[in-house]
Design an enzyme around this catalytic site. Structure first.
Site, mmCIF file in Angstrom:
data_model
loop_
_atom_site.group_PDB
_atom_site.id
_atom_site.type_symbol
_atom_site.label_atom_id
_atom_site.label_comp_id
_atom_site.label_asym_id
_atom_site.label_seq_id
_atom_site.Cartn_x
_atom_site.Cartn_y
_atom_site.Cartn_z
ATOM 1 N N TRP A 131 24.609 28.211 48.612
ATOM 2 C CA TRP A 131 24.962 28.030 50.025
ATOM 3 C C TRP A 131 26.290 27.314 50.231
ATOM 4 C CZ3 TRP A 131 24.456 23.276 53.025
ATOM 5 C CH2 TRP A 131 24.619 23.467 54.402
ATOM 6 N N TYR A 132 26.669 26.448 49.284
ATOM 7 C CA TYR A 132 27.927 25.711 49.417
ATOM 8 C C TYR A 132 29.104 26.694 49.448
ATOM 9 C CZ TYR A 132 25.205 21.620 47.771
ATOM 10 O OH TYR A 132 24.278 20.617 47.591
ATOM 11 N N SER A 133 29.902 26.557 50.474
ATOM 12 C CA SER A 133 31.075 27.424 50.654
ATOM 13 C C SER A 133 30.708 28.898 50.592
ATOM 14 C CB SER A 133 32.171 27.114 49.615
ATOM 15 O OG SER A 133 32.737 25.838 49.854
#
Length: 331
Positions: free
Chosen positions: A58-60
Site C-alpha cells: 500500500w505504501y506509495s
C-alpha cells in the site's frame, strides 16, 4: 549492531528494523522520499548493520516495494536481508483488490514479489484484521503462500488481541502456518498493548515489532511540540498528560546530555517487554540517532519517572482510527 532471535523462530534480525513508509513516491504523500533520495538512506541502514526492512504494498501504491526492494538487492546479497511486506489495504478501485480474501492474497503476494524482485518474502504481514472475510479463508490462503515457497514467516499488525489469538487458534486447529510476529504501535505515550497483546505474545513466543517509538514525531523535539504530516495517528497525541510525559522526556534527556529522541527510543528499545523497534527515517541522522539510542540505558528511576503520569487510553487500531479522530485519556 547486535542480532537477536525472532521470537521462537530460528531467524536472526537486527535490533532495529527500518520502516520504509517514507520511501517510494512523493506523488503519494508529499513527505515521502523519491528513489534518488531514498538510496543513500538504505545504504546507511546497511552500513549500520540493519538487516531487517519493513515495506507494504500500500505504501506509495506499490512504488515503495520497487524502490526499497530492488535497491537493497543491488546493495546486498538476498540471503543477508530480512524483507517484510504487508497486505490488506486497497490497491485500486476494484472491490476485490483489498482485504484478506483468498483472491486478494493470491494476487497481492505475486505482485509484491514482482515489484521487489525476489522469489520470496521473509515476513508477510497482514496490515489489519479483515472483518469481512472468514478467518479460515485468510489463514488457509496465507498458509498456501508458505507452502508455495513464496513466504518464509507470517506476521500480523494493528488489531485486538482476541482477533490475533483467534486467527492463530484457527491455524493451529487446521495444521496451517501460524503468525510468529505482531507489529503494533508502542511508545511512552501509548502503552495499551501491555494489557493483552504483549502477555499473549510472550506466552506464545511471538516476536514483537513496534512502530512509532517517537509517538509520530511528538517526542522528537523539546516539549513534545513536534508535528508530522504522516497520517491521522498523529492526532492521537498532544493532550495534557502527553505534554507532561513529553516534558519529563525532555528533563531526562537534558540531565543525560542526549536528545529527547534518544530517550524516547531508549524507553522502547530497552523495555522489559522485549521488542524490535521499527524506525522511520527521512534523513541518515535519524537512523544514526536510533542506533545511538541503543546505547542509552534508562535506570529504573528514569523509567518510573517517565511512566508515572500515564493513564489508560483508547486503543489505536485501524478499526477505530476513523471513528475516533483522537484517542483521549480517561480519568
Amino acid at each position: 549492531m547486535d542480532y537477536i532471535r525472532f521470537g521462537r523462530t530460528g531467524l536472526k534480525v537486527s535490533q532495529l528494523c527500518l520502516g520504509t513508509m517514507s520511501m517510494g513516491s512523493s506523488a503519494w504523500k508529499g513527505w515521502v522520499l523519491d528513489e534518488d533520495a531514498a538510496i543513500p538512506l538504505l545504504r546507511r541502514a546497511l552500513d549500520l548493520g540493519i538487516n531487517f526492512f519493513d515495506m507494504a504494498d500500500w505504501y506509495s501504491a506499490g512504488r515503495n516495494e520497487e524502490v526499497v526492494g530492488r535497491n537493497l538487492l543491488r546493495m546486498s546479497e538476498r540471503e543477508r536481508l530480512v524483507l517484510a511486506t504487508k497486505v490488506y489495504y486497497p490497491m485500486s478501485e476494484d472491490p476485490n483488490d483489498r482485504g484478506l480474501s483468498r483472491k486478494h492474497i493470491a494476487t497481492a503476494i505475486d505482485r509484491s514479489l514482482a515489484r521487489i524482485g525476489s522469489d520470496y518474502i521473509d515476513l508477510y504481514v497482514i496490515h489489519a484484521f479483515d472483518p469481512d472475510t472468514p478467518v479460515e479463508e485468510t489463514m488457509e490462503a496465507l498458509h498456501d503462500t508458505v507452502r508455495a515457497g513464496k513466504v518464509r514467516y507470517l506476521g500480523a499488525s494493528t488489531m485486538y488481541a482476541w482477533q490475533f489469538a483467534k486467527m492463530n487458534h484457527v491455524a493451529a486447529k487446521n495444521g496451517w502456518t501460524p503468525f510468529v510476529n505482531m507489529q503494533c504501535q508502542y511508545n511512552v505515550l501509548y502503552r495499551e498493548e501491555e494489557r493483552e497483546m504483549f502477555p499473549y505474545c510472550r506466552d506464545q513466543g511471538i516476536a514483537l515489532t513496534t512502530f512509532s517509538p517517537l509517538a509520530r514525531g511528538f517526542l522528537a523535539r523539546a516539549g513534545g511540540t513536534a508535528r508530522t504530516a504522516h497520517d491521522i495517528y498523529q492526532e492521537f497525541y498532544g493532550d495534557e498528560i502527553d505534554r507532561e510525559i513529553a516534558r519529563r522526556v525532555l528533563e531526562v534527556a537534558t540531565r543525560r546530555g542526549v536528545s529527547t529522541a534518544h530517550v524516547a527510543m531508549a524507553w522502547v528499545a530497552g523495555n522489559p517487554n522485549q521488542n524490535i523497534p521499527i524506525v522511520g527515517a527521512v534523513k541518515a541522522a535519524h537512523l544514526d540517532s536510533a542506533v545511538e539510542a541503543l546505547g542509552v540505558r534508562l535506570d529504573d528511576g528514569d523509567r518510573s519517572y517517565l511512566e508515572a503520569p500515564y493513564r489508560p487510553r483508547d486503543e489505536i487500531n485501524d478499526q477505530n482510527a476513523v471513528r475516533r479522530p483522537r484517542a483521549l485519556h480517561t480519568p
